[in-house]
Design a protein around this motif. Structure first.
Motif, mmCIF file in Angstrom:
data_model
loop_
_atom_site.group_PDB
_atom_site.id
_atom_site.type_symbol
_atom_site.label_atom_id
_atom_site.label_comp_id
_atom_site.label_asym_id
_atom_site.label_seq_id
_atom_site.Cartn_x
_atom_site.Cartn_y
_atom_site.Cartn_z
ATOM 1 N N UNK A 104 -33.167 6.922 2.612
ATOM 2 C CA UNK A 104 -32.208 5.854 2.912
ATOM 3 C C UNK A 104 -31.139 5.818 1.850
ATOM 4 N N UNK A 105 -29.968 5.475 2.292
ATOM 5 C CA UNK A 105 -28.869 5.289 1.350
ATOM 6 C C UNK A 105 -28.202 3.976 1.696
ATOM 7 N N UNK A 106 -28.299 2.998 0.832
ATOM 8 C CA UNK A 106 -27.574 1.764 1.121
ATOM 9 C C UNK A 106 -26.079 2.006 0.944
ATOM 10 N N UNK A 107 -25.265 1.367 1.743
ATOM 11 C CA UNK A 107 -23.826 1.498 1.543
ATOM 12 C C UNK A 107 -23.439 0.891 0.202
ATOM 13 N N UNK A 108 -22.449 1.467 -0.427
ATOM 14 C CA UNK A 108 -22.052 0.987 -1.744
ATOM 15 C C UNK A 108 -20.526 0.975 -1.833
ATOM 16 N N UNK A 109 -20.013 -0.040 -2.485
ATOM 17 C CA UNK A 109 -18.580 -0.184 -2.704
ATOM 18 C C UNK A 109 -18.321 -0.174 -4.200
ATOM 19 N N UNK A 110 -17.541 0.785 -4.659
ATOM 20 C CA UNK A 110 -17.128 0.850 -6.049
ATOM 21 C C UNK A 110 -15.709 0.308 -6.144
ATOM 22 N N UNK A 111 -15.471 -0.540 -7.110
ATOM 23 C CA UNK A 111 -14.119 -1.032 -7.359
ATOM 24 C C UNK A 111 -13.734 -0.674 -8.784
ATOM 25 N N UNK A 112 -12.502 -0.248 -8.950
ATOM 26 C CA UNK A 112 -12.024 0.125 -10.268
ATOM 27 C C UNK A 112 -10.532 -0.124 -10.335
ATOM 28 N N UNK A 113 -9.973 0.092 -11.493
ATOM 29 C CA UNK A 113 -8.542 -0.060 -11.698
ATOM 30 C C UNK A 113 -8.004 1.198 -12.358
ATOM 31 N N UNK A 114 -6.838 1.606 -11.911
ATOM 32 C CA UNK A 114 -6.202 2.781 -12.495
ATOM 33 C C UNK A 114 -5.911 2.567 -13.976
ATOM 34 N N UNK A 115 -5.688 1.331 -14.361
ATOM 35 C CA UNK A 115 -5.315 1.012 -15.747
ATOM 36 C C UNK A 115 -6.477 0.485 -16.587
ATOM 37 N N UNK A 116 -7.688 0.735 -16.172
ATOM 38 C CA UNK A 116 -8.844 0.284 -16.956
ATOM 39 C C UNK A 116 -8.873 1.044 -18.274
ATOM 40 N N UNK A 117 -8.835 0.305 -19.374
ATOM 41 C CA UNK A 117 -8.803 0.946 -20.691
ATOM 42 C C UNK A 117 -10.193 1.096 -21.311
ATOM 43 N N UNK A 118 -11.238 0.648 -20.624
ATOM 44 C CA UNK A 118 -12.588 0.769 -21.166
ATOM 45 C C UNK A 118 -13.423 1.811 -20.425
ATOM 46 N N UNK A 119 -13.331 1.804 -19.096
ATOM 47 C CA UNK A 119 -14.076 2.763 -18.286
ATOM 48 C C UNK A 119 -13.061 3.504 -17.420
ATOM 49 N N UNK A 120 -12.936 4.790 -17.626
ATOM 50 C CA UNK A 120 -11.945 5.569 -16.882
ATOM 51 C C UNK A 120 -12.280 5.559 -15.392
ATOM 52 N N UNK A 121 -11.280 5.372 -14.528
ATOM 53 C CA UNK A 121 -11.551 5.343 -13.082
ATOM 54 C C UNK A 121 -12.107 6.660 -12.543
ATOM 55 N N UNK A 122 -11.996 7.714 -13.312
ATOM 56 C CA UNK A 122 -12.565 8.993 -12.898
ATOM 57 C C UNK A 122 -14.074 8.932 -12.718
ATOM 58 N N UNK A 123 -14.744 8.039 -13.447
ATOM 59 C CA UNK A 123 -16.193 7.903 -13.309
ATOM 60 C C UNK A 123 -16.553 7.400 -11.911
ATOM 61 N N UNK A 124 -15.831 6.388 -11.431
ATOM 62 C CA UNK A 124 -16.082 5.873 -10.083
ATOM 63 C C UNK A 124 -15.721 6.908 -9.037
ATOM 64 N N UNK A 125 -14.632 7.618 -9.251
ATOM 65 C CA UNK A 125 -14.216 8.665 -8.301
ATOM 66 C C UNK A 125 -15.282 9.752 -8.196
ATOM 67 N N UNK A 126 -15.822 10.188 -9.343
ATOM 68 C CA UNK A 126 -16.853 11.232 -9.351
ATOM 69 C C UNK A 126 -18.128 10.757 -8.650
ATOM 70 N N UNK A 127 -18.523 9.511 -8.898
ATOM 71 C CA UNK A 127 -19.749 9.001 -8.296
ATOM 72 C C UNK A 127 -19.611 8.901 -6.778
ATOM 73 N N UNK A 128 -18.489 8.419 -6.303
ATOM 74 C CA UNK A 128 -18.273 8.322 -4.860
ATOM 75 C C UNK A 128 -18.264 9.704 -4.235
ATOM 76 N N UNK A 129 -17.616 10.638 -4.879
ATOM 77 C CA UNK A 129 -17.569 12.013 -4.373
ATOM 78 C C UNK A 129 -18.975 12.608 -4.293
ATOM 79 N N UNK A 130 -19.766 12.393 -5.311
ATOM 80 C CA UNK A 130 -21.124 12.934 -5.318
ATOM 81 C C UNK A 130 -21.983 12.264 -4.256
ATOM 82 N N UNK A 131 -21.876 10.956 -4.094
ATOM 83 C CA UNK A 131 -22.662 10.265 -3.074
ATOM 84 C C UNK A 131 -22.283 10.720 -1.671
ATOM 85 N N UNK A 132 -21.008 11.014 -1.453
ATOM 86 C CA UNK A 132 -20.577 11.467 -0.134
ATOM 87 C C UNK A 132 -21.027 12.897 0.155
ATOM 88 N N UNK A 133 -21.357 13.654 -0.857
ATOM 89 C CA UNK A 133 -21.774 15.049 -0.669
ATOM 90 C C UNK A 133 -23.264 15.204 -0.418
#
Length: 95
Positions: A15-44
């Motif tokens: 089972x995979x529960x649906x998940x929504x990641x929210x981020x900001x392009x200008x986040x100075x603490x956590x780069x939005x690339x982390x959310x992008x990578x996680x979503x890409x991996x979950x979709x694969x």
């Protein structure tokens, strides 16, 4: 966690529960690339859909904001509306 999601895994996860990641392009603490990578991996990853599975990993990336994701009251309201709409769709998927 990210390192546990192996797209080369032969047998699908049950089972995979649906998940929504929210981020900001200008986040100075956590780069939005982390959310992008996680979503890409979950979709694969192959999944065996459940009876109420709306499936998917979704990403909303705000062009403004910082670590909180919203710069104004209107942006914060939009983000909360997006989250509640996502929750509503997930809870009413079996209807």
């Amino acid at each position: 966690p990210y390192h546990m999601m192996d797209p080369c895994r032969r047998e699908p996860f049950l089972r995979k529960p649906p998940v929504l990641f929210t981020t900001s392009t200008r986040d100075d603490r956590v780069h939005p690339g982390h959310a992008r990578k996680m979503v890409c991996r979950l979709q694969a990853i192959p999944w065996s859909p459940g009876p109420q599975d709306v499936g998917g990993a979704y990403l909303y990336e705000s062009p403004e904001g910082g670590h909180s994701g919203a710069t104004s009251i209107a942006a914060r309201a939009f983000l909360r509306t997006l989250e509640y709409e996502f929750l509503w769709k997930c809870l009413s998927a079996g209807d």
